[in-house]
Structures are given as C-alpha cells and as structure tokens.
Design a protein around this motif. Structure first.
Motif, PDB file in Angstrom:
ATOM      1  N   ARG A  35       0.814  -1.211   0.000  1.00 25.16           N
ATOM      2  CA  ARG A  35       0.000   0.000   0.000  1.00 25.16           C
ATOM      3  C   ARG A  35       0.849   1.263   0.000  1.00 25.16           C
ATOM      4  NH1 ARG A  35      -5.233   1.173   1.393  1.00 25.16           N
ATOM      5  NH2 ARG A  35      -5.591  -1.032   1.841  1.00 25.16           N
ATOM      6  N   SER A  36       1.891   1.292   0.826  1.00 27.93           N
ATOM      7  CA  SER A  36       2.679   2.512   0.969  1.00 27.93           C
ATOM      8  C   SER A  36       3.510   2.815  -0.271  1.00 27.93           C
ATOM      9  CB  SER A  36       3.606   2.404   2.187  1.00 27.93           C
ATOM     10  OG  SER A  36       4.510   1.323   2.008  1.00 27.93           O
ATOM     11  N   GLN A  37       3.611   1.832  -1.188  1.00 29.20           N
ATOM     12  CA  GLN A  37       4.469   2.010  -2.349  1.00 29.20           C
ATOM     13  C   GLN A  37       3.689   2.272  -3.633  1.00 29.20           C
ATOM     14  OE1 GLN A  37       6.706  -1.641  -2.295  1.00 29.20           O
ATOM     15  NE2 GLN A  37       8.264  -0.815  -0.926  1.00 29.20           N
ATOM     16  N   VAL A  38       2.385   2.238  -3.577  1.00 29.01           N
ATOM     17  CA  VAL A  38       1.581   2.382  -4.783  1.00 29.01           C
ATOM     18  C   VAL A  38       1.654   3.815  -5.300  1.00 29.01           C
ATOM     19  CG1 VAL A  38      -0.752   2.275  -5.739  1.00 29.01           C
ATOM     20  CG2 VAL A  38       0.026   0.531  -4.120  1.00 29.01           C
ATOM     21  N   THR A  39       1.979   3.944  -6.590  1.00 30.73           N
ATOM     22  CA  THR A  39       2.096   5.258  -7.222  1.00 30.73           C
ATOM     23  C   THR A  39       1.158   5.345  -8.419  1.00 30.73           C
ATOM     24  OG1 THR A  39       3.836   4.581  -8.746  1.00 30.73           O
ATOM     25  CG2 THR A  39       4.524   5.336  -6.547  1.00 30.73           C
ATOM     26  N   ILE A  40       1.075   6.536  -8.985  1.00 36.05           N
ATOM     27  CA  ILE A  40       0.266   6.729 -10.192  1.00 36.05           C
ATOM     28  C   ILE A  40       0.790   5.851 -11.322  1.00 36.05           C
ATOM     29  CG2 ILE A  40      -0.163   8.412 -12.037  1.00 36.05           C
ATOM     30  CD1 ILE A  40      -0.622  10.506  -9.875  1.00 36.05           C
ATOM     31  N   THR A  41       2.118   5.693 -11.381  1.00 34.28           N
ATOM     32  CA  THR A  41       2.726   4.833 -12.409  1.00 34.28           C
ATOM     33  C   THR A  41       2.245   3.397 -12.270  1.00 34.28           C
ATOM     34  OG1 THR A  41       4.690   6.235 -12.507  1.00 34.28           O
ATOM     35  CG2 THR A  41       4.909   3.986 -13.341  1.00 34.28           C
ATOM     36  N   ASP A  42       2.144   2.913 -11.040  1.00 36.04           N
ATOM     37  CA  ASP A  42       1.663   1.541 -10.803  1.00 36.04           C
ATOM     38  C   ASP A  42       0.236   1.373 -11.309  1.00 36.04           C
ATOM     39  OD1 ASP A  42       4.044   0.809  -9.469  1.00 36.04           O
ATOM     40  OD2 ASP A  42       3.317   1.699  -7.613  1.00 36.04           O
ATOM     41  N   ILE A  43      -0.601   2.361 -11.041  1.00 35.31           N
ATOM     42  CA  ILE A  43      -1.998   2.295 -11.482  1.00 35.31           C
ATOM     43  C   ILE A  43      -2.061   2.320 -13.005  1.00 35.31           C
ATOM     44  CG2 ILE A  43      -4.235   3.454 -11.420  1.00 35.31           C
ATOM     45  CD1 ILE A  43      -3.442   4.585  -8.682  1.00 35.31           C
ATOM     46  N   ALA A  44      -1.229   3.178 -13.612  1.00 37.79           N
ATOM     47  CA  ALA A  44      -1.215   3.296 -15.077  1.00 37.79           C
ATOM     48  C   ALA A  44      -0.848   1.968 -15.726  1.00 37.79           C
ATOM     49  CB  ALA A  44      -0.238   4.390 -15.493  1.00 37.79           C
ATOM     50  N   LYS A  92     -12.849   3.002 -14.181  1.00 37.15           N
ATOM     51  CA  LYS A  92     -11.857   1.933 -14.253  1.00 37.15           C
ATOM     52  C   LYS A  92     -10.618   2.286 -13.433  1.00 37.15           C
ATOM     53  CE  LYS A  92      -9.273  -0.898 -17.564  1.00 37.15           C
ATOM     54  NZ  LYS A  92      -9.001  -1.166 -19.008  1.00 37.15           N
ATOM     55  N   ILE A  93     -10.178   3.537 -13.539  1.00 40.46           N
ATOM     56  CA  ILE A  93      -8.974   3.989 -12.820  1.00 40.46           C
ATOM     57  C   ILE A  93      -9.234   4.039 -11.323  1.00 40.46           C
ATOM     58  CG2 ILE A  93      -7.476   5.993 -12.424  1.00 40.46           C
ATOM     59  CD1 ILE A  93      -7.699   6.540 -15.455  1.00 40.46           C
ATOM     60  N   LEU A  94     -10.390   4.559 -10.927  1.00 39.47           N
ATOM     61  CA  LEU A  94     -10.710   4.641  -9.497  1.00 39.47           C
ATOM     62  C   LEU A  94     -10.841   3.254  -8.876  1.00 39.47           C
ATOM     63  CD1 LEU A  94     -13.297   7.589  -9.432  1.00 39.47           C
ATOM     64  CD2 LEU A  94     -10.880   7.622  -8.775  1.00 39.47           C
ATOM     65  N   SER A 103      -3.443  10.436 -13.659  1.00 37.51           N
ATOM     66  CA  SER A 103      -3.328  11.622 -12.820  1.00 37.51           C
ATOM     67  C   SER A 103      -4.544  12.531 -12.970  1.00 37.51           C
ATOM     68  CB  SER A 103      -2.057  12.387 -13.184  1.00 37.51           C
ATOM     69  OG  SER A 103      -1.936  13.558 -12.408  1.00 37.51           O
ATOM     70  N   ARG A 104      -4.995  12.695 -14.218  1.00 41.22           N
ATOM     71  CA  ARG A 104      -6.156  13.550 -14.475  1.00 41.22           C
ATOM     72  C   ARG A 104      -7.416  12.954 -13.845  1.00 41.22           C
ATOM     73  NH1 ARG A 104      -5.960  13.766 -19.810  1.00 41.22           N
ATOM     74  NH2 ARG A 104      -4.578  15.583 -19.851  1.00 41.22           N
ATOM     75  N   ALA A 105      -7.542  11.639 -13.918  1.00 39.48           N
ATOM     76  CA  ALA A 105      -8.728  10.975 -13.353  1.00 39.48           C
ATOM     77  C   ALA A 105      -8.783  11.121 -11.837  1.00 39.48           C
ATOM     78  CB  ALA A 105      -8.726   9.493 -13.732  1.00 39.48           C
ATOM     79  N   VAL A 111      -3.825  -0.590 -15.397  1.00 39.55           N
ATOM     80  CA  VAL A 111      -4.996  -0.400 -16.275  1.00 39.55           C
ATOM     81  C   VAL A 111      -4.602  -0.214 -17.733  1.00 39.55           C
ATOM     82  CG1 VAL A 111      -6.396   0.578 -14.418  1.00 39.55           C
ATOM     83  CG2 VAL A 111      -5.009   2.103 -15.840  1.00 39.55           C
ATOM     84  N   GLY A 112      -3.286  -0.140 -18.010  1.00 42.64           N
ATOM     85  CA  GLY A 112      -2.831   0.007 -19.382  1.00 42.64           C
ATOM     86  C   GLY A 112      -3.073   1.386 -19.961  1.00 42.64           C
ATOM     87  N   MET A 113      -2.932   2.394 -19.142  1.00 41.07           N
ATOM     88  CA  MET A 113      -3.123   3.765 -19.596  1.00 41.07           C
ATOM     89  C   MET A 113      -1.883   4.599 -19.266  1.00 41.07           C
ATOM     90  SD  MET A 113      -7.063   4.436 -18.399  1.00 41.07           S
ATOM     91  CE  MET A 113      -8.340   3.214 -18.710  1.00 41.07           C
ATOM     92  N   THR A 114      -1.887   5.840 -19.701  1.00 38.32           N
ATOM     93  CA  THR A 114      -0.731   6.712 -19.446  1.00 38.32           C
ATOM     94  C   THR A 114      -0.818   7.320 -18.039  1.00 38.32           C
ATOM     95  OG1 THR A 114      -1.797   8.723 -20.267  1.00 38.32           O
ATOM     96  CG2 THR A 114      -0.651   7.328 -21.877  1.00 38.32           C
TER      97      THR A 114
END
Length: 332
Positions: free
Chosen positions: A4-13, A40-42, A24-26, A16-19
């Motif tokens: 949990r403490s290491q999850v970043t926007i890059t990890d989410i991207a 999907k992102i949330l 970040s915008r979502a 989900v296969g997105m940029t």
C-alpha cells in the motif's frame, strides 16, 4: 500485490494500461476524463490501495512559499526560541518552514541542503555545524549555482556573498568580564565551544578585554567543548576532582552553564562557593529561584531579522547580502 505505501500513479497506469497523465487527471480532475475511464482507474486505485501523497500536493500548491531552516542543535533552547520567532514571521507572510536538524553532522548538513534544493524552496536560513574559519562545506558551490537567497544565522561560514545575522559575541564576553572584575574575581574557569570556533574566540577576547581595562589580574583556564551539556558536565566534574575550586565558572552558552551547574550539584559544591555566570538566559530557572548572571541576546530579534533579510532577497534577488548584529545585555 504492491504494498500500500508504495503504490504510485505509475503503478496504477501499468495496471490499467493507460498513461500516467490519464491516471493523474482521473484522480485529480475527474471531470476531465470520460466516465468509463474514470471508473476503471478509481476501481484500480482502490484495489491496489493507492493513497494520495497529501504532503507533496500541499507543496505543489504552495510553490515558492516554502523556506528551509537548517540548524545543528534543535534541542538547544536558544535555537528553539529563534526557530519559533522565524516560524511566526514566516506565517505572517504566508510562508511555510521546513526544519531540518543536522545534529552537528557535516554529512547530514550536506544532505539537508540537497533536500531543500530538491524541494525548490524559496530560500534557506542556515546555522552551520561549525564556524571554524577553515570549514568549507562541499554544498557551498551548489548553493551559489542555485542563486538562492541564503541567510546565515549565529554560526556563519567564513565566505562572502551571503547575508548573515550574528550575535555581538565580543560584547557578551566583555559584559561578563566586567561583572567579574567588579567582584574582584581573578581565577576563572571557562567552559567554551571548540577552540577554533569564532564565537568562542570572540567571547574569550571580550572577557580578556574587560580584565585588561579593569586592571584586575586574570588566571584563566579554558576547557573547550562543543556547546552541549554533557562535555561541560564532564569537564566541570574533572576540574572539581583536582580539588581546587575556581572563583567563577563561565559557561559559553546555556547548555554549557547547565552542565557546569549539574556537576557542581553532584559534587555538593554550593554556588555560594563558586560563582556561575554564562551567556544566554537559563530557561525556567526562575521557577526554582535560581539566579545566574548572564549576558543575553534577543532571540526574537535574531529570528525576526533572519527572516526579514531572507524575505527581502526573495522579493528582490538583486539585493546585496548584508550583516545584522544583535547586541547583548547583562542580566544579574
């Protein structure tokens, strides 16, 4: 699963296969993203346990409203009072303070400067770990290249180009010396900072000047320390074990004075037998009806002037660095 403490926007991207930009915008401006993409992102953020970095967001929203404050001894009551003054002055002008305590370590001081530069602070108030004339920290060139407002506080580096707020250390030493001369005291034990410290040298010079002008002979013994309590306690105790009491003990800051008083107490030596004097007011001493003659400086003025000089430079980068000296007064 990513911790949990290491999850970043890059990890989410990646998940989900997105940029990164879309993710970040979502998360920050959901109305700018299509509903199905946002959901999907949330959902991915929730599943991965993403927690926004509130501190980083705060810093981004307050760009150039952050000031770095580096001190070598935050546990020293003198500096605590100065820090409070700086913090109050900063709040009045809507600045936030990032305080870093280097604990007297040149290595940590270097890291502190790098850290503050990485945060793109608006300016730095610096009390270095040493005021030895030969001390040339490796971060100096980085500070110059950054073209950042810097104000040195109390301890200063022997370099040009930076503003500084200093104490009138020679006067402080002289005021104590004049008091001892009035009492016709000849044998003085001085518990000081490092021998090479410019503050130590100036305070000693003031003490000697008072004796010279007063025409009283001076037998002076210096025990150098590091402006902290424990070495002062050790040196005072060692001196007492030799069996010959000085007429007066002069502590070169409040922690040194407290260390000396503790050693005298543990050795069952009355302050009626040894006069204790010092520089800087002893905090809360009056609660215990303890009166120690001391040369004091206005800590509020010291902190306020440091911020004022820094603030001037943030408003006008062409402002020439200058020096402000805080005077000393004697309290008996």
């Amino acid at each position: 699963m990513i911790k949990r403490s290491q999850v970043t926007i890059t990890d989410i991207a990646k998940y989900v296969g997105m940029t990164n930009m879309t993710v970040s915008r979502a998360l920050k401006k959901p109305d700018k993203v299509r509903p199905e993409t946002r959901e999907k992102i949330l959902a991915a953020a929730s599943e991965l346990g993403y927690v926004p970095n509130a501190f980083a967001s705060h810093l981004r929203s307050r760009k150039n409203r952050l000031i770095g404050l580096v001190t070598a001894s935050v546990d020293n009551p003198f500096y605590s009072e100065v820090i409070k003054a700086i913090s109050r002055a900063a709040k009045e002008h809507d600045y936030t303070i990032m305080l870093i305590d280097t604990d007297g370590s040149p290595e940590l001081e270097d890291v502190a400067i790098d850290t503050l530069l990485s945060y793109q602070v608006a300016g730095i108030i610096l009390s270095p770990v040493s005021d030895d004339a030969s001390y040339r920290p490796i971060y100096l060139e980085r500070l110059r290249k950054a073209n950042l407002p810097v104000v040195m506080l109390d301890r200063t580096l022997d370099v040009t180009g930076f503003s500084r707020v200093v104490l009138d250390n020679r006067l402080a030493g002289k005021l104590i010396g004049e008091l001892l001369v009035q009492k016709n005291i000849e044998r003085v034990l001085t518990l000081t900072g490092p021998r090479s410290s410019q503050i130590t040298r100036h305070r000693l010079a003031g003490l000697k000047e008072a004796y010279k002008e007063g025409g009283v002979p001076l037998t002076l013994e210096q025990r150098p320390g590091d402006y902290t309590l424990q070495p002062a306690y050790r040196d005072m105790a060692a001196h007492l074990r030799r069996g010959k009491l000085p007429e007066a003990v002069f502590g070169f800051n409040q922690l040194i004075t407290l260390g000396a008083m503790r050693a005298l107490h543990d050795a069952h030596v009355s302050r009626d037998d040894v006069l204790v004097v010092g520089i800087d007011r002893l905090p809360y001493a009056d609660i215990f009806d303890v009166t120690i003659p001391c040369a004091v400086h206005d800590t509020y003025q010291l902190g306020h002037e440091a911020f004022r000089l820094l603030f001037e430079q943030t408003k006008d980068p062409t402002t020439v660095g200058r020096e402000v000296t805080i005077s000393a007064t004697l309290i008996q």
